[in-house]
Design an enzyme around this catalytic site. Structure first.
Site, PDB file in Angstrom:
ATOM      1  N   HIS A 154     -15.274   9.487  -4.174  1.00 30.28           N
ATOM      2  CA  HIS A 154     -15.954   8.203  -4.279  1.00 30.28           C
ATOM      3  C   HIS A 154     -16.731   8.160  -5.590  1.00 30.28           C
ATOM      4  CE1 HIS A 154     -15.006   6.145  -0.582  1.00 30.28           C
ATOM      5  NE2 HIS A 154     -15.253   7.246   0.119  1.00 30.28           N
ATOM      6  N   ASP A 184     -17.210   2.795  -9.879  1.00 31.12           N
ATOM      7  CA  ASP A 184     -16.356   1.777  -9.265  1.00 31.12           C
ATOM      8  C   ASP A 184     -16.206   0.540 -10.139  1.00 31.12           C
ATOM      9  OD1 ASP A 184     -15.829   3.274  -7.052  1.00 31.12           O
ATOM     10  OD2 ASP A 184     -17.158   2.188  -5.696  1.00 31.12           O
TER      11      ASP A 184
END
Length: 404
Positions: A154, A184
């Site tokens: 992540h 992200d």
């Protein structure tokens, strides 16, 4: 829903407002992009492209539920601007349907682990065989190749490995994750959007498509370029919290106010620092020179006591809008109501849901939010009809379970 435009007001030489010829289609009008539904940076990239006028056709898995727990997809701002078609990607007719959509597209964006779309029959070779001009965007954390390419991860992991997370924090404390903005959205979604636009432009010249390998570790590393430059020049320490931009210097930091709120100070340049001192009454307070590290502990203590002496609103009255490089630290809700942000229309409502407006702004081809977030498969029939699928064929695909 109604169209939400984000145009600019122009002024003539006489200072009076003048009307611009504005096209509200957005600068990417006429570009079609297929989005294989995913999470995080891929949808963010597609939102940016949709905001700028691209036609995004999202392939949702048939029977999937991609709305929030209350059954209101309009709350998912990152899904705005799409048309959604529900497809069973394990059904051969479903895969064939997607490939036929790809034949009409300029680009495709997917965010699966390496090899997943190949197993589905929707990999780069499959799609480029149907459309040699296609730009095929692949979004992953680690990249399509390398020892960790197939590992889970992540944002926090990607920015750690790329050498960014270590530098977010105060001296002597643990690094603080900057939400998931750096990996992200900054290192991933923004670079995907840029890559797609660049590759589509090139494709229109060469007539050839290509594959874009967007890795969040790569993008994060690029976002650190300025810091790498300072490190190379010997003016950035890899020790956390001791540098100018990481709270190591007292004139670039966050301070608490009398009412338990916070303000930000960024008075780096000499003239801005001087204005700050003048406006807060410290110009003749005997502080050491701004860049004298030996005096920074005392300077920080004085600034801490100073800002604690008034409320945030009182400091706004003294410093906001001046060259002291000051701003209150606002929550999301506060930011949406703040005078400057409201004047620019930085936040908008789409289907009753508050969210950021499209950016950047264009004087002629103004970006706009065409539609809110769709239900999965909401536009299945209309998308296929627009691509030439007749009613009997759509009915057969639906009856077979290939679409929903």
């Amino acid at each position: 829903m109604g169209r939400v435009g984000c145009g600019l007001r122009a002024y003539g030489h006489d200072g009076n407002p003048t009307t611009l010829e504005v096209s509200v289609a957005g600068p990417l009008s006429g570009i079609t992009i297929v989005e294989l539904a995913g999470i995080g940076p891929g949808p963010f990239a597609c939102m940016l492209l949709a905001d700028l006028g691209a036609d995004i056709i999202r392939i949702d898995r048939a029977g999937s539920v991609r709305d929030d727990a209350f059954g209101r997809p309009n709350l998912d701002a990152m899904s705005r601007g799409r048309r959604s078609i529900g497809v069973d990607l394990k059904h051969p007719d479903g895969v064939e349907t997607v490939l036929q959509i790809v034949e009409h597209a300029d680009a495709l964006i997917e965010g699966f682990r390496p090899g997943v779309t190949e197993r589905l029959g929707l990999g780069p070779d499959d799609c480029l065989a149907r459309n040699p001009r296609l730009v095929y965007g692949r979004m992953t954390g680690w990249g399509q190749e390398g020892p960790m390419a197939h590992a889970a991860g992540h944002d926090i992991n990607y920015i750690s490995l790329a050498g960014a997370l270590a530098h977010f924090g105060r001296a002597g404390e643990r690094p603080v994750p900057p939400l998931n903005m750096v990996g992200d959205f900054g290192g991933g979604g923004m670079f995907m959007a840029l890559g797609v636009v660049a590759a589509v432009l090139e494709s229109r010249t060469s007539g050839k498509g290509q594959v874009i390998d967007v890795a969040m570790v790569d993008g994060t590393a690029v976002l650190m370029t300025f810091i790498w430059g300072m490190r190379n020049m010997g003016i950035w320490s890899e020790e956390t919290g001791v540098n100018m931009l990481d709270t190591g210097h007292p004139y670039y930091d966050v301070y608490e106010t009398a009412d338990g709120k916070y303000i930000s100070l960024g008075a780096i340049e000499t003239q801005f620092y001087a204005e700050f001192l003048e406006r807060v009454g410290l110009a003749d307070a005997g502080l050491s020179a701004q860049m004298d590290r030996a005096g920074h502990a005392d300077m920080r203590q004085r600034f801490t006591e100073l800002f604690k002496s008034k409320t945030r609103a009182e400091w706004d009255d003294i410093l906001l809008g001046t060259d002291a490089c000051y701003a209150p630290v606002l929550t999301m809700s506060e930011a949406a109501q703040q005078e400057h942000m409201a004047a620019r229309g930085t936040f908008i409502e789409v289907d009753g849901a508050l969210q950021p407006a499209p950016a950047p702004r264009f004087s002629r081809t103004a970006p706009a939010v065409e539609r809110g977030a769709p239900w999965p498969g909401e536009q299945t029939d209309s998308v296929l009809e627009g691509l030439g699928f007749d009613a009997d064929r759509i009915r057969a695909l639906r009856d077979s379970g290939a679409i929903k």
